[in-house]
Design an enzyme around this catalytic site. Structure first.
Site, PDB file in Angstrom:
ATOM      1  N   GLU A   1     -21.741 -13.800 -20.826  1.00  0.00           N
ATOM      2  CA  GLU A   1     -22.063 -15.193 -20.492  1.00  0.00           C
ATOM      3  C   GLU A   1     -23.464 -15.558 -20.976  1.00  0.00           C
ATOM      4  O   GLU A   1     -23.714 -16.683 -21.384  1.00  0.00           O
ATOM      5  CB  GLU A   1     -21.956 -15.426 -18.973  1.00  0.00           C
ATOM      6  CG  GLU A   1     -20.548 -15.339 -18.425  1.00  0.00           C
ATOM      7  CD  GLU A   1     -19.612 -16.420 -18.973  1.00  0.00           C
ATOM      8  OE1 GLU A   1     -19.634 -16.672 -20.189  1.00  0.00           O
ATOM      9  OE2 GLU A   1     -18.833 -16.974 -18.175  1.00  0.00           O
TER      10      GLU A   1
ATOM     11  N   THR B   1     -21.145 -25.126 -23.288  1.00  0.00           N
ATOM     12  CA  THR B   1     -21.689 -24.941 -21.943  1.00  0.00           C
ATOM     13  C   THR B   1     -23.205 -25.086 -21.956  1.00  0.00           C
ATOM     14  O   THR B   1     -23.788 -25.705 -21.052  1.00  0.00           O
ATOM     15  CB  THR B   1     -21.276 -23.552 -21.399  1.00  0.00           C
ATOM     16  OG1 THR B   1     -19.851 -23.521 -21.319  1.00  0.00           O
ATOM     17  CG2 THR B   1     -21.842 -23.302 -20.008  1.00  0.00           C
TER      18      THR B   1
HETATM   19  N1  HSE Z   1     -20.872 -22.863 -13.730  1.00  0.00           N
HETATM   20  C1  HSE Z   1     -20.872 -22.963 -15.151  1.00  0.00           C
HETATM   21  C2  HSE Z   1     -21.280 -24.364 -15.549  1.00  0.00           C
HETATM   22  C3  HSE Z   1     -19.503 -22.644 -15.660  1.00  0.00           C
HETATM   23  O1  HSE Z   1     -20.715 -25.303 -14.977  1.00  0.00           O
HETATM   24  O2  HSE Z   1     -22.152 -24.531 -16.398  1.00  0.00           O
HETATM   25  C4  HSE Z   1     -19.338 -22.750 -17.145  1.00  0.00           C
HETATM   26  O3  HSE Z   1     -17.988 -22.489 -17.467  1.00  0.00           O
END
Ligand code: HSE
Length: 305
Positions: free
Chosen positions: A128, A180
């Site tokens: 991640e 993201t």
């Molecule tokens: N919690 C993270 C975001 C998840 O919303 O940025 C990304 O898939």
């Protein structure tokens, strides 16, 4: 045995109100990964479907977790990973987490299950970091544990599985890419106390709703006053989809992870199918290609085939 195949499922992070702390594992879609143990150090990454994945392991969401695992092991071994990427990167359905979680679960299986699930989450978080610049576990944890998970804390890791009543999930992936990293960049860094109070009321309500099998409470709690008002601007048709899906019988829903996918929870399969029709109707009318999924909660997480 020196080779294993796994199904690495998609996940819905945040579950609307629980930014970075709640996530849910889906029965579909899922990536298919073949992982082979090598007698020499190194990580080899190959894409089976021709999807252009980074082949430098340090830059790959499956490779970086395996490098972290190998460093901790300190043995002169390696892994070859062949990925059939069914979950498109940038979809908001946990594509990077599926690669990371699938790789570490498969590698651990080949090593005789020497690591705990929590160890595997710790390694997978490196994936991640590669994907979004931040270690968030709300896709990784449900992908490895299955079901719905609460990540109470990342440092130190504190993962809690949350039981829930049967739920049907409908998701639509409009074919626009939202990275993201970008979707995090646009968020306000400070929030008002009154908004924070509303948000943690909803998170507590959602978790209580899951644990008490209270569908109405689940529906009422699927509200996000912090993140959705900002991120929904990146998703054409979002407000219309949400309003019409609820009118069609969904309990509620919102942005899946950082988007652009939108998900809805329903009490029964018939409602989930009606919701799918609404999603298709809206995105067809506004002229955006899309894929829909009607699925359920995956209780197992990454599956060894
Ligand atoms: N919690 C993270 C975001 C998840 O919303 O940025 C990304 O898939």
């Amino acid at each position: 045995m020196n080779q294993v195949t796994v199904h690495a499922p998609g996940t819905v992070a945040n579950l609307v109100c629980g930014f970075d702390v709640l996530g849910m594992c889906l029965d579909k879609p899922y990536d298919i990964m073949d992982v082979r143990l090598l007698n020499a150090p190194g990580i080899i990454i190959t894409s089976r479907d021709g999807f252009p994945l980074p082949t430098d392991p340090a830059q790959n969401t499956a490779g970086a977790p395996l490098l972290a695992m190998l460093e901790e092991l300190g043995q002169p071994i390696g892994f070859e990973v062949i990925i059939d990427k069914k979950i498109k990167p940038g979809s908001g359905i946990g594509s990077s987490a599926a690669s990371a979680a699938g790789a570490v679960v498969a590698a651990n299986h080949l090593l005789g299950n020497i690591f705990t699930k929590e160890d595997l989450v710790r390694f997978a978080l490196f994936g991640e970091k590669v994907a979004s610049g931040v270690k968030h576990a709300d896709n990784i944890a449900p992908c490895i544990y299955g079901g719905i998970t609460l990540i109470r804390s990342i440092f130190p890791l504190d993962i809690v599985s949350i039981p829930a009543p049967p739920l049907h999930v409908t998701a639509v992936h409009p074919q626009i890419e939202v990275r993201t990293a970008d979707a995090r960049q646009i968020l306000r860094k400070q929030v008002l106390l009154k908004d924070a109070i509303r948000q943690w009321g909803n998170i507590a309500g959602l978790v209580a709703g899951f644990m008490k099998n209270d569908y109405d409470l689940i529906g009422r709690s699927l509200e996000d006053v912090l993140i959705e008002p900002v991120r929904s601007m990146l998703i054409p048709g979002f407000d219309e989809v949400k309003t019409k899906c609820k009118a069609a019988g969904a309990l509620g829903g919102g942005i899946s992870g950082s988007g652009p996918s939108i998900f809805m929870l329903s009490k029964d399969a018939a409602a989930a199918t009606e919701v799918e029709k609404v999603m298709q109707e809206v995105f067809t009318r506004i002229g955006i290609d899309h894929h829909t999924y009607v699925t359920t909660i995956n209780q197992q997480g990454v599956k060894i085939i």
